[in-house]
Design a protein around this motif. Sequence first.
Motif, PDB file in Angstrom:
ATOM      1  N   HIS A 192       3.550  10.680  -3.225  1.00  0.00           N
ATOM      2  CA  HIS A 192       4.566  11.654  -2.144  1.00  0.00           C
ATOM      3  C   HIS A 192       5.466  12.556  -2.611  1.00  0.00           C
ATOM      4  O   HIS A 192       5.690  13.382  -2.279  1.00  0.00           O
ATOM      5  CB  HIS A 192       5.559  10.305  -1.249  1.00  0.00           C
ATOM      6  CG  HIS A 192       4.136   9.820   0.076  1.00  0.00           C
ATOM      7  ND1 HIS A 192       2.618  10.907   0.817  1.00  0.00           N
ATOM      8  CD2 HIS A 192       3.351   8.857   0.880  1.00  0.00           C
ATOM      9  CE1 HIS A 192       2.048  10.374   1.557  1.00  0.00           C
ATOM     10  NE2 HIS A 192       2.825   8.819   1.098  1.00  0.00           N
ATOM     11  N   PHE A 194      -2.060   7.282   3.957  1.00  0.00           N
ATOM     12  CA  PHE A 194      -1.608   8.073   3.567  1.00  0.00           C
ATOM     13  C   PHE A 194      -0.074   9.081   4.499  1.00  0.00           C
ATOM     14  O   PHE A 194       1.044   9.109   4.862  1.00  0.00           O
ATOM     15  CB  PHE A 194      -1.871   9.443   2.166  1.00  0.00           C
ATOM     16  CG  PHE A 194      -2.230  10.524   2.338  1.00  0.00           C
ATOM     17  CD1 PHE A 194      -1.089  11.878   2.572  1.00  0.00           C
ATOM     18  CD2 PHE A 194      -2.950  11.179   3.507  1.00  0.00           C
ATOM     19  CE1 PHE A 194      -1.264  13.391   3.608  1.00  0.00           C
ATOM     20  CE2 PHE A 194      -3.167  12.467   3.402  1.00  0.00           C
ATOM     21  CZ  PHE A 194      -2.661  12.837   3.094  1.00  0.00           C
ATOM     22  N   TYR A 227       8.827   1.358   7.936  1.00  0.00           N
ATOM     23  CA  TYR A 227       8.178   0.754   6.422  1.00  0.00           C
ATOM     24  C   TYR A 227       7.140  -0.393   6.862  1.00  0.00           C
ATOM     25  O   TYR A 227       6.108  -0.068   6.768  1.00  0.00           O
ATOM     26  CB  TYR A 227       8.262   0.502   5.178  1.00  0.00           C
ATOM     27  CG  TYR A 227       6.640  -0.045   4.639  1.00  0.00           C
ATOM     28  CD1 TYR A 227       7.232   1.070   3.476  1.00  0.00           C
ATOM     29  CD2 TYR A 227       6.659  -1.212   4.198  1.00  0.00           C
ATOM     30  CE1 TYR A 227       6.085   0.595   2.065  1.00  0.00           C
ATOM     31  CE2 TYR A 227       6.453  -1.480   2.891  1.00  0.00           C
ATOM     32  CZ  TYR A 227       5.387  -0.538   2.650  1.00  0.00           C
ATOM     33  OH  TYR A 227       5.006  -1.449   0.913  1.00  0.00           O
ATOM     34  N   TYR A 245       0.886  -0.665  -0.359  1.00  0.00           N
ATOM     35  CA  TYR A 245       0.144   0.109   0.355  1.00  0.00           C
ATOM     36  C   TYR A 245       0.531   1.124  -0.216  1.00  0.00           C
ATOM     37  O   TYR A 245       1.082   2.359  -0.752  1.00  0.00           O
ATOM     38  CB  TYR A 245      -0.437   0.234   1.614  1.00  0.00           C
ATOM     39  CG  TYR A 245      -2.052   1.115   1.197  1.00  0.00           C
ATOM     40  CD1 TYR A 245      -2.703   1.286   1.026  1.00  0.00           C
ATOM     41  CD2 TYR A 245      -1.559   2.446   2.003  1.00  0.00           C
ATOM     42  CE1 TYR A 245      -3.703   2.469   0.257  1.00  0.00           C
ATOM     43  CE2 TYR A 245      -2.069   3.583   2.252  1.00  0.00           C
ATOM     44  CZ  TYR A 245      -3.461   3.032   1.512  1.00  0.00           C
ATOM     45  OH  TYR A 245      -4.163   4.970   1.695  1.00  0.00           O
ATOM     46  N   TYR A 246       2.365   1.447   1.021  1.00  0.00           N
ATOM     47  CA  TYR A 246       2.879   2.584   0.643  1.00  0.00           C
ATOM     48  C   TYR A 246       3.869   2.556   0.070  1.00  0.00           C
ATOM     49  O   TYR A 246       4.143   3.852  -1.002  1.00  0.00           O
ATOM     50  CB  TYR A 246       2.992   2.586   2.329  1.00  0.00           C
ATOM     51  CG  TYR A 246       2.429   2.852   3.698  1.00  0.00           C
ATOM     52  CD1 TYR A 246       0.913   3.685   3.322  1.00  0.00           C
ATOM     53  CD2 TYR A 246       1.813   1.848   4.745  1.00  0.00           C
ATOM     54  CE1 TYR A 246       0.117   4.143   4.648  1.00  0.00           C
ATOM     55  CE2 TYR A 246       1.008   2.181   5.237  1.00  0.00           C
ATOM     56  CZ  TYR A 246       0.622   3.400   5.187  1.00  0.00           C
ATOM     57  OH  TYR A 246      -0.367   3.348   6.700  1.00  0.00           O
ATOM     58  N   THR A 262       2.860   7.247   6.797  1.00  0.00           N
ATOM     59  CA  THR A 262       4.734   6.957   6.763  1.00  0.00           C
ATOM     60  C   THR A 262       5.292   8.827   6.114  1.00  0.00           C
ATOM     61  O   THR A 262       6.174   8.586   5.563  1.00  0.00           O
ATOM     62  CB  THR A 262       5.051   6.282   5.392  1.00  0.00           C
ATOM     63  OG1 THR A 262       4.078   6.928   4.354  1.00  0.00           O
ATOM     64  CG2 THR A 262       4.188   5.052   5.561  1.00  0.00           C
ATOM     65  N   CYS A 273       4.190   0.310   9.693  1.00  0.00           N
ATOM     66  CA  CYS A 273       3.487   0.841   9.381  1.00  0.00           C
ATOM     67  C   CYS A 273       2.264   0.119   8.730  1.00  0.00           C
ATOM     68  O   CYS A 273       1.163   0.347   8.581  1.00  0.00           O
ATOM     69  CB  CYS A 273       3.837   2.419   8.232  1.00  0.00           C
ATOM     70  SG  CYS A 273       4.358   3.709   9.275  1.00  0.00           S
ATOM     71  N   SER A 274       2.996  -1.039   8.029  1.00  0.00           N
ATOM     72  CA  SER A 274       2.425  -1.862   7.150  1.00  0.00           C
ATOM     73  C   SER A 274       1.356  -2.736   7.820  1.00  0.00           C
ATOM     74  O   SER A 274       0.314  -3.543   7.469  1.00  0.00           O
ATOM     75  CB  SER A 274       2.960  -2.158   5.991  1.00  0.00           C
ATOM     76  OG  SER A 274       3.285  -1.340   4.961  1.00  0.00           O
ATOM     77  N   LYS A 298      -4.831   1.805   7.414  1.00  0.00           N
ATOM     78  CA  LYS A 298      -4.457   2.239   6.186  1.00  0.00           C
ATOM     79  C   LYS A 298      -4.546   3.966   6.269  1.00  0.00           C
ATOM     80  O   LYS A 298      -5.742   4.332   5.638  1.00  0.00           O
ATOM     81  CB  LYS A 298      -3.932   1.380   5.378  1.00  0.00           C
ATOM     82  CG  LYS A 298      -3.235  -0.020   4.697  1.00  0.00           C
ATOM     83  CD  LYS A 298      -2.123   0.210   5.603  1.00  0.00           C
ATOM     84  CE  LYS A 298      -1.678  -1.046   5.692  1.00  0.00           C
ATOM     85  NZ  LYS A 298      -2.415  -2.428   6.338  1.00  0.00           N
TER      86      LYS A 298
END
Length: 757
Positions: free
Chosen positions: A199, A256, A245, A191-192, A259, A248-249, A254
Amino acid sequence: MDQENFNFNSEKTSIFDKLLSKISAIGNREQATGNRENKTGKIDQEKFNFNSEKTSIFDKLLSKISAIANTAYFILVRYTSRGQDARTTTLKKWLWATAFGLAFGAAILVKQTTIFFLFIPLLSIGVNILRKRQWQKLIQLIFSLCLSVAVFYPWARTNWLLMLTAGKRATVDSAIAEGDPNLLSLDAWLYYWKLLPYHISLPLLIIPIGGLFFYFIRSFKKQDKFSSNYLHSCRWLAIFLIGGYLICSLNINKDFRYTLPLLPVLSILLAFGLMQFPRKVGKQIRWFTIGLAIILMVLNLWPVGGIFFRKISAWLSPGGVYYAHLGKEWPHQKVIAEIIKTDPYLRSTLGVLPSTPEINQHNLNYYGALQNLQVYGRQVGTNLKQVPQDVRSLSWFVTKTNDQGSVKRIKKAQAAIVNIIEKNPNFQLQKSWLLPDNSNLNLYHNQFLPVEVHPLTKPQEKIKLDYVILSPKIRPGVPIPITYKWSGSWQELQSGLVLLTYRHENIDRALLQPLVSDNNVSRFIHDRAIGMGSLYPGVSPANKSEVGFEIIERIGMLPPANISSGNYILEATYLNRKTGETYPIPIQPPVRVEVDSQAEILPAPELDLVTQLRMWGQKLPLGIKGLETVFEEVGRVNQYDPVQDYTKQAEKTLAYRLQQDPNNLELLYGLSLARVLQQDADGAIAALTRVTELDSQNPFAYAYLAFVYLYNLNPGPAEIALKSALELDPTQPEIRALNGVTALMQGNVIKAWRYLK
């Protein structure tokens, strides 16, 4: 996302989770009502098309989070860098350790999720120190962590319960509501990664990555050995980026923004990659990259270039459109100025009905805060059942034509309150502004003001009750309209609490029954602050001749349902909330009213908030059934009084009443609730201890006391209180759940499992 993916047993957790979620509502000053779009691995470009007017406040918060997280990480790396061992004195090492402790503590205060990015680096450092047996560094690291705890502990001690319960809402509940990808799916872990072009932009991402590939291929062909300093630097970059990462995952919700603290460190890696191209073409590639980035920046900031170049820009820099606003100014400041101009002596709460990115409760509240916190913006009209109370409780509302924003989940309630405000004859259009999107922003003001303030030219020292207007006959248990007019100096009025007692005229004071009784009572009270706490404390008369003020209150009063019939006379006492000074307020001519069960019922304004709090206190002996109503009402009322001054008024007036009537159980429950709402654990424990003495056969009295002990991180006394509660009712699920938590906090896992399973 399906809740089954998380393997929750609803039967085991529903009761205790429900209790915690209700209790945590005390600390929630405002709840988000937006319903974000479904996120199933796809990235919606619209969510990244920000406008500077829309996101300036949000961006400031995000930038602070990223800055403090990376500052703490920089200090940590500097403290543990290899050069420290050879060239740095012991004193400097301790200074760096101290700096990290302060920075880490500040980072947690700013945003608790910063620990996501520093947990893996700290774990790596700890393992490395233990492996090398560097005991001095271990002591320094422990010292820095203890220092960080000292920084955030006072805040965490007060808000730990809110953090736990809010954490569940922000992760599990939000993930289910928003349709985030399952952790077992590949989308959850990519996802990120998919967000990186949003970004950074494709040129600043792909070209540096190409440079990194070129560097590794060249090093492999030449069989270059990486220097120890180079490997050390790469290791630190990798630990922060990969660790952050992955954590956060691992978060099932989730978003934006989670991260963003990774981006400054990632920029170092990308800058290194941009420098690795061969000398012959490296300079040209770098100038090309910089030039392309500048062109994209211009296209994203200014509406230039035509359709073709905008499409190219959208492809190379998806979601990067951030046009500078060149049109009309948004009228946030004008709205606040109009409210202050109309009510210069009051602290006002503005009911915000639309919720668009440009016009919402957050940015209007922000501009109100800039005016010395004189105006607060709050979103109301979110619950259809509470719409009538919302309308009666606030004097200012803003509505908007056309797009209403993210109100899908509250569409019926929002439409209902807008319709009432626009058609209610008591609300008149104060002013209207044409917005840049060609819609209208309308400011409505209630002409039937609950509080009016007028300056006087004659000196006024002590508080005076000039008159009281009410019906000569009132019915028990039914709200009645009443008007009070007070006069005095601004300092006395703004700091003043009034204790109003309506006493049966034919009964002597010494023979009065308690305020609360199973039998008919012979008096009732109407205590609160003058002006109901809305007098703005920052007011200083511009003209020295304005040495006095008069306050007119138009509010509702509720005689008890079990009040005795007959004639009642009003007695008043002034209590200064700052100094504790008290004195009787003379009432001339005397105010009399007859209580008659057949009296006419008249429409009444909303009850003052202190009266409502006392009514909530009456429900506490009922246990969880009473709490359901209490916390629903608390969430509503906290929108009307953003500073929760009504809880302070209630505490002061109830404490004063209890000095004269120390065995009044209902007042004690009200005092306990007022202190709980202020997160005053010690004060609540003192009040609830007295409650358990007077209401010794009610298991919920002991349960309340135990809960506050647990909130105060004191499980020993909580266990003692729960022992009495379980003796009275060993089957009550909420009490058993609290007993399980008590055992868990004391380290007794087996006992905790037995009560919580």
